[in-house]
Design a protein around this motif. Structure first.
Motif, PDB file in Angstrom:
ATOM      1  N   ASP A   1      40.897 -28.765 -24.037  1.00  0.00           N
ATOM      2  CA  ASP A   1      39.825 -27.770 -23.994  1.00  0.00           C
ATOM      3  C   ASP A   1      40.095 -26.789 -22.859  1.00  0.00           C
ATOM      4  O   ASP A   1      40.544 -27.191 -21.790  1.00  0.00           O
ATOM      5  CB  ASP A   1      38.458 -28.422 -23.742  1.00  0.00           C
ATOM      6  CG  ASP A   1      37.961 -29.259 -24.911  1.00  0.00           C
ATOM      7  OD1 ASP A   1      38.551 -29.152 -26.009  1.00  0.00           O
ATOM      8  OD2 ASP A   1      36.992 -30.013 -24.722  1.00  0.00           O
TER       9      ASP A   1
ATOM     10  N   THR B   1      38.042 -23.785 -20.713  1.00  0.00           N
ATOM     11  CA  THR B   1      36.783 -23.118 -20.406  1.00  0.00           C
ATOM     12  C   THR B   1      37.055 -21.986 -19.427  1.00  0.00           C
ATOM     13  O   THR B   1      37.803 -22.167 -18.455  1.00  0.00           O
ATOM     14  CB  THR B   1      35.771 -24.106 -19.790  1.00  0.00           C
ATOM     15  OG1 THR B   1      35.620 -25.221 -20.658  1.00  0.00           O
ATOM     16  CG2 THR B   1      34.419 -23.444 -19.579  1.00  0.00           C
ATOM     17  N   TYR B   2      36.443 -20.829 -19.677  1.00  0.00           N
ATOM     18  CA  TYR B   2      36.726 -19.634 -18.890  1.00  0.00           C
ATOM     19  C   TYR B   2      35.529 -19.260 -18.018  1.00  0.00           C
ATOM     20  O   TYR B   2      34.394 -19.227 -18.491  1.00  0.00           O
ATOM     21  CB  TYR B   2      37.064 -18.460 -19.808  1.00  0.00           C
ATOM     22  CG  TYR B   2      38.179 -18.773 -20.774  1.00  0.00           C
ATOM     23  CD1 TYR B   2      39.513 -18.635 -20.398  1.00  0.00           C
ATOM     24  CD2 TYR B   2      37.901 -19.236 -22.056  1.00  0.00           C
ATOM     25  CE1 TYR B   2      40.543 -18.941 -21.274  1.00  0.00           C
ATOM     26  CE2 TYR B   2      38.919 -19.539 -22.941  1.00  0.00           C
ATOM     27  CZ  TYR B   2      40.235 -19.397 -22.552  1.00  0.00           C
ATOM     28  OH  TYR B   2      41.251 -19.704 -23.418  1.00  0.00           O
ATOM     29  N   ARG B   3      35.805 -18.920 -16.751  1.00  0.00           N
ATOM     30  CA  ARG B   3      34.772 -18.442 -15.837  1.00  0.00           C
ATOM     31  C   ARG B   3      35.267 -17.163 -15.170  1.00  0.00           C
ATOM     32  O   ARG B   3      36.400 -17.104 -14.688  1.00  0.00           O
ATOM     33  CB  ARG B   3      34.442 -19.510 -14.794  1.00  0.00           C
ATOM     34  CG  ARG B   3      33.909 -20.796 -15.418  1.00  0.00           C
ATOM     35  CD  ARG B   3      33.322 -21.755 -14.395  1.00  0.00           C
ATOM     36  NE  ARG B   3      32.844 -22.970 -15.040  1.00  0.00           N
ATOM     37  CZ  ARG B   3      31.674 -23.097 -15.663  1.00  0.00           C
ATOM     38  NH1 ARG B   3      30.854 -22.053 -15.712  1.00  0.00           N
ATOM     39  NH2 ARG B   3      31.317 -24.234 -16.222  1.00  0.00           N
TER      40      ARG B   3
ATOM     41  N   THR C   1      30.357 -17.978 -17.379  1.00  0.00           N
ATOM     42  CA  THR C   1      30.982 -17.895 -18.687  1.00  0.00           C
ATOM     43  C   THR C   1      30.516 -16.618 -19.380  1.00  0.00           C
ATOM     44  O   THR C   1      29.472 -16.056 -19.051  1.00  0.00           O
ATOM     45  CB  THR C   1      30.620 -19.110 -19.563  1.00  0.00           C
ATOM     46  OG1 THR C   1      29.201 -19.177 -19.713  1.00  0.00           O
ATOM     47  CG2 THR C   1      31.118 -20.400 -18.906  1.00  0.00           C
TER      48      THR C   1
ATOM     49  N   PRO D   1      34.554 -17.670 -25.196  1.00  0.00           N
ATOM     50  CA  PRO D   1      34.025 -19.023 -25.403  1.00  0.00           C
ATOM     51  C   PRO D   1      35.094 -20.084 -25.143  1.00  0.00           C
ATOM     52  O   PRO D   1      36.291 -19.789 -25.136  1.00  0.00           O
ATOM     53  CB  PRO D   1      33.618 -19.014 -26.877  1.00  0.00           C
ATOM     54  CG  PRO D   1      34.560 -18.041 -27.510  1.00  0.00           C
ATOM     55  CD  PRO D   1      34.764 -16.965 -26.476  1.00  0.00           C
ATOM     56  N   ARG D   2      34.629 -21.313 -24.946  1.00  0.00           N
ATOM     57  CA  ARG D   2      35.567 -22.425 -24.781  1.00  0.00           C
ATOM     58  C   ARG D   2      36.435 -22.557 -26.030  1.00  0.00           C
ATOM     59  O   ARG D   2      35.976 -22.413 -27.159  1.00  0.00           O
ATOM     60  CB  ARG D   2      34.808 -23.732 -24.557  1.00  0.00           C
ATOM     61  CG  ARG D   2      35.731 -24.956 -24.477  1.00  0.00           C
ATOM     62  CD  ARG D   2      34.968 -26.262 -24.374  1.00  0.00           C
ATOM     63  NE  ARG D   2      34.281 -26.375 -23.095  1.00  0.00           N
ATOM     64  CZ  ARG D   2      32.976 -26.490 -22.963  1.00  0.00           C
ATOM     65  NH1 ARG D   2      32.194 -26.489 -24.032  1.00  0.00           N
ATOM     66  NH2 ARG D   2      32.433 -26.595 -21.767  1.00  0.00           N
ATOM     67  N   LYS D   3      37.719 -22.824 -25.825  1.00  0.00           N
ATOM     68  CA  LYS D   3      38.654 -23.062 -26.917  1.00  0.00           C
ATOM     69  C   LYS D   3      39.078 -24.526 -26.899  1.00  0.00           C
ATOM     70  O   LYS D   3      39.325 -25.105 -25.830  1.00  0.00           O
ATOM     71  CB  LYS D   3      39.883 -22.168 -26.788  1.00  0.00           C
ATOM     72  CG  LYS D   3      39.585 -20.676 -26.896  1.00  0.00           C
ATOM     73  CD  LYS D   3      39.123 -20.299 -28.287  1.00  0.00           C
ATOM     74  CE  LYS D   3      38.901 -18.792 -28.391  1.00  0.00           C
ATOM     75  NZ  LYS D   3      38.451 -18.401 -29.746  1.00  0.00           N
ATOM     76  N   SER D   4      39.178 -25.131 -28.087  1.00  0.00           N
ATOM     77  CA  SER D   4      39.601 -26.526 -28.215  1.00  0.00           C
ATOM     78  C   SER D   4      40.813 -26.602 -29.137  1.00  0.00           C
ATOM     79  O   SER D   4      40.830 -25.977 -30.199  1.00  0.00           O
ATOM     80  CB  SER D   4      38.469 -27.390 -28.785  1.00  0.00           C
ATOM     81  OG  SER D   4      37.400 -27.486 -27.878  1.00  0.00           O
TER      82      SER D   4
ATOM     83  N   GLN E   1      42.114 -33.035 -15.601  1.00  0.00           N
ATOM     84  CA  GLN E   1      41.687 -31.640 -15.537  1.00  0.00           C
ATOM     85  C   GLN E   1      42.572 -30.846 -14.592  1.00  0.00           C
ATOM     86  O   GLN E   1      42.987 -31.329 -13.544  1.00  0.00           O
ATOM     87  CB  GLN E   1      40.235 -31.549 -15.064  1.00  0.00           C
ATOM     88  CG  GLN E   1      39.664 -30.138 -15.065  1.00  0.00           C
ATOM     89  CD  GLN E   1      38.233 -30.116 -14.579  1.00  0.00           C
ATOM     90  OE1 GLN E   1      37.969 -29.931 -13.388  1.00  0.00           O
ATOM     91  NE2 GLN E   1      37.287 -30.321 -15.496  1.00  0.00           N
TER      92      GLN E   1
END
Length: 223
Positions: free
Chosen positions: A117, A119-121, A127, A132-135, A202
């Motif tokens: 996954d 997640t972008y900030r 966010t 959006p988060r990519k999986s 992570q």
């Protein structure tokens, strides 16, 4: 060292130089999964990517030999009609992983990595709807105390086309400052092949974006 390129993308929908080589201890399998490195495809730990399509800046008529009366030639803006030199594209990253056997566990067990996954900030740690988060689904094994690499899309082209490019071309200086620098949080999930226990690791990557119509990669200067 096994290497895998992720092929399937699920449609699910601060700035540190790198690096989370840490492990979440919520998952108590016999082996731990550790992020040992996180870089772009050119081995840069703090990559710089284009946020805007790059054209030849020849003007809306597409002819560098003429001077457009509307001032579009040489305006450092990707106008319609100009030849595209560097289109918007996906940017790739590579995460290095290690299967570490916990103390007191003998023998260790293989881990099967099954999902990544991202997640972008933004520069304010928030966010955004256009990011959006990519999986990503994957399936490959790492032997006890062995290592492996995963190559995946760290920045999808649609994140640029659906928002990032607009801010670079039309946003205020304050808005631009916030979307220049991002942190990508990369979560990697694996499963203990013996007991099906989950493990998690992570990593974090700092990403800088530029407008190639006015900046040069690596220098941040006007051409």
């Amino acid at each position: 060292m096994p290497k895998v390129i992720l092929l399937s993308l699920l449609a699910t929908t601060l700035a540190l130089p790198l690096v989370g080589c840490g492990v979440s201890d919520d998952f108590q399998a016999g082996n731990r999964l550790v992020v040992t490195s996180l870089t772009d495809s050119n081995d840069h730990s703090v990559p710089i990517f284009n946020a805007v399509v790059k054209t030849d800046d020849s003007g809306k008529d597409g002819d560098p030999a003429t001077v457009d009366t509307d001032g579009s030639q040489g305006d450092h803006f990707p106008d319609d009609g100009e030849k595209v030199l560097e289109p918007l594209s996906d940017d790739l990253a590579k995460v290095g992983l290690k299967n570490v056997t916990r103390l007191g566990v003998d023998p260790g067990v293989p881990l099967t990595v099954y999902r990544v996954d991202v997640t972008y900030r933004d520069g304010n740690g928030k966010t955004r709807d256009f990011a959006p988060r990519k999986s990503y689904d994957v399936s490959f094994a790492i032997d006890p105390d062995g290592t492996g690499d995963l190559t995946f899309v760290i920045v999808p082209w649609d994140m640029k086309a659906n928002g990032l490019e607009w801010y670079f071309l039309f946003g205020t200086s304050e808005e631009l400052a916030v979307v220049r620098q991002w942190t990508a949080v990369v979560d990697v999930y694996a499963r203990d092949q013996l007991n099906s226990d989950d493990v998690h690791a992570q990593g974090k990557m700092s990403i800088r974006f530029i407008n190639p119509m006015v900046e040069t990669v690596g220098t941040g200067t006007t051409p």
